[in-house]
Design a protein around this motif. Structure first.
Motif, PDB file in Angstrom:
ATOM      1  N   LEU A   9       0.825  -1.193   0.000  1.00  0.00           N
ATOM      2  CA  LEU A   9       0.000   0.000   0.000  1.00  0.00           C
ATOM      3  C   LEU A   9       0.863   1.248   0.000  1.00  0.00           C
ATOM      4  N   GLY A  10       0.218   2.411   0.033  1.00  0.00           N
ATOM      5  CA  GLY A  10       0.927   3.684   0.035  1.00  0.00           C
ATOM      6  C   GLY A  10       1.536   4.003   1.373  1.00  0.00           C
ATOM      7  N   ALA A  11       2.185   5.173   1.437  1.00  0.00           N
ATOM      8  CA  ALA A  11       2.906   5.546   2.644  1.00  0.00           C
ATOM      9  C   ALA A  11       1.994   5.663   3.852  1.00  0.00           C
ATOM     10  N   ASN A 196      14.173  -4.678  -0.553  1.00  0.00           N
ATOM     11  CA  ASN A 196      13.456  -3.626   0.176  1.00  0.00           C
ATOM     12  C   ASN A 196      12.061  -4.098   0.562  1.00  0.00           C
ATOM     13  N   SER A 197      11.685  -3.824   1.794  1.00  0.00           N
ATOM     14  CA  SER A 197      10.425  -4.334   2.332  1.00  0.00           C
ATOM     15  C   SER A 197       9.233  -3.434   2.050  1.00  0.00           C
ATOM     16  N   GLY A 198       9.486  -2.173   1.666  1.00  0.00           N
ATOM     17  CA  GLY A 198       8.403  -1.208   1.534  1.00  0.00           C
ATOM     18  C   GLY A 198       8.121  -0.452   2.822  1.00  0.00           C
ATOM     19  N   LEU A 199       8.776  -0.861   3.906  1.00  0.00           N
ATOM     20  CA  LEU A 199       8.604  -0.211   5.210  1.00  0.00           C
ATOM     21  C   LEU A 199       9.828   0.608   5.609  1.00  0.00           C
ATOM     22  N   GLN A 200      10.850   0.590   4.759  1.00  0.00           N
ATOM     23  CA  GLN A 200      12.083   1.304   5.081  1.00  0.00           C
ATOM     24  C   GLN A 200      12.030   2.729   4.545  1.00  0.00           C
ATOM     25  N   MET A 201      12.586   3.652   5.286  1.00  0.00           N
ATOM     26  CA  MET A 201      12.545   5.056   4.901  1.00  0.00           C
ATOM     27  C   MET A 201      13.888   5.508   4.355  1.00  0.00           C
ATOM     28  N   ASP A 202      13.861   6.254   3.263  1.00  0.00           N
ATOM     29  CA  ASP A 202      15.061   6.889   2.726  1.00  0.00           C
ATOM     30  C   ASP A 202      15.433   8.027   3.665  1.00  0.00           C
ATOM     31  N   GLN A 203      16.621   7.950   4.245  1.00  0.00           N
ATOM     32  CA  GLN A 203      17.009   8.928   5.259  1.00  0.00           C
ATOM     33  C   GLN A 203      17.223  10.323   4.687  1.00  0.00           C
ATOM     34  N   LEU A 204      17.416  10.436   3.372  1.00  0.00           N
ATOM     35  CA  LEU A 204      17.601  11.746   2.753  1.00  0.00           C
ATOM     36  C   LEU A 204      16.268  12.381   2.378  1.00  0.00           C
ATOM     37  N   THR A 205      15.414  11.618   1.731  1.00  0.00           N
ATOM     38  CA  THR A 205      14.139  12.174   1.259  1.00  0.00           C
ATOM     39  C   THR A 205      13.025  12.056   2.285  1.00  0.00           C
ATOM     40  N   GLN A 206      13.221  11.192   3.290  1.00  0.00           N
ATOM     41  CA  GLN A 206      12.183  10.900   4.282  1.00  0.00           C
ATOM     42  C   GLN A 206      10.945  10.266   3.652  1.00  0.00           C
ATOM     43  N   LEU A 207      11.112   9.650   2.485  1.00  0.00           N
ATOM     44  CA  LEU A 207      10.037   8.930   1.830  1.00  0.00           C
ATOM     45  C   LEU A 207      10.285   7.427   1.957  1.00  0.00           C
ATOM     46  N   TYR A 208       9.216   6.657   1.914  1.00  0.00           N
ATOM     47  CA  TYR A 208       9.362   5.217   1.989  1.00  0.00           C
ATOM     48  C   TYR A 208       9.923   4.671   0.680  1.00  0.00           C
TER      49      TYR A 208
END
Length: 276
Positions: A9-11, A196-208
């Motif tokens: 699903l989405g964020a 990638n699980s889809g639950l991890q956050m990109d530490q730079l963009t703060q997006l999943y």
């Protein structure tokens, strides 16, 4: 296929942990047991028989790192038992996508042990369900204390992961001298992939980071199937399988992996046929 058992699903949904075939309990609902619903969703409510004499599952009671929890599945059928293990399904009950992997054992490979590493998102029961040639399902379980494994940051940056994507290594181990006449061997396949699980956050963009993982792996001795795996988001970064099997004298070991983006990775290796 594993897509039947979970949706990505989405964020907003990710923030609430709503992924999978069954709704997750409210926070702090320790009495919630998802297993009956999983039996219905994954196994079509087929009867579950006691698997203590059929399949064993080994995991640490408390994991050191929830993102790479070791798990070993071991068949326990006696040599005189005419039944054969066809598949083993690994279910991590409280993970967002509970069905972690399904292993199909080659009919002539005599696979007796499979080890890999998984993510654990919360304290949970873990079930191993073996389907035998008698048409019945046999289940055993263990309990693991770990949390946060599905959202743990990846070890490599996206650029590093892309540069090494799909690299495979094969390792063959020497035969055991513990049981005279035992022709089984151990081998290991390792694949470079972020999974990638889809639950991890990109530490730079703060997006999943979108889910992106190996969803199929097949292994052969020449053209004879050894082991196949359907994988999900619970398999750890850089998937690896260590397994025990009986060589058929083939001089070539082959592997093919596919991921959710449609990439196909293949490799083959000449193997030692001396049995030493």
């Amino acid at each position: 296929m594993l897509g039947r058992y979970f949706r990505l699903l989405g964020a907003a949904a990710l923030l609430t942990g709503v992924i999978g075939a069954c709704p997750l309990p409210a926070a702090g609902d320790e009495a919630y047991d998802p297993w009956p619903g999983l039996v219905q969703d994954i196994f079509n409510n087929r009867p579950m028989n006691d698997g203590s004499g059929v399949i064993a599952i080994e995991m640490p009671a408390r994991a050191e790192d929830a993102a790479i929890v070791p798990v070993t599945l071991r068949t326990k059928l006696a040599p005189t038992d005419n039944r054969r293990v066809l598949t083993i399904t690994l279910v991590i009950d409280h993970n967002p996508a509970p069905m972690a992997a399904k292993f199909e054992l080659g009919p002539d490979a005599h696979v007796s042990e499979i080890s890999t590493r998984v993510r654990i998102n919360d304290y949970t029961n873990v079930h191993a369900v073996a389907e035998l040639s008698d048409g019945k399902l046999y289940v055993t379980q263990t309990f693991v204390k770990a949390s946060g494994g599905c959202s743990a940051p990846a070890a490599k940056t996206p650029d590093e992961a892309r540069n090494q994507l799909g690299e495979m290594k094969y390792r063959q181990f020497a035969g055991s001298d513990e049981a005279p006449g035992d022709k089984s061997r151990e081998a290991q396949i390792m694949i470079r992939h972020p999974n990638n699980s889809g639950l991890q956050m990109d530490q730079l963009t703060q997006l999943y980071i979108p889910a992106f993982f190996i969803n199929e792996l097949r292994l052969w001795q020449n053209d004879s199937p050894v082991l196949a795996m359907e994988g999900g988001i619970s398999i750890s970064e850089n998937p690896h399988l260590r397994f025990t099997y009986v060589p058929n004298g083939a001089g070539l070991f082959r592997a093919e992996a596919k991921d959710t983006a449609g990439h196909v990775f293949r490799n083959e290796w000449k193997v030692d046929t001396s049995g030493s």
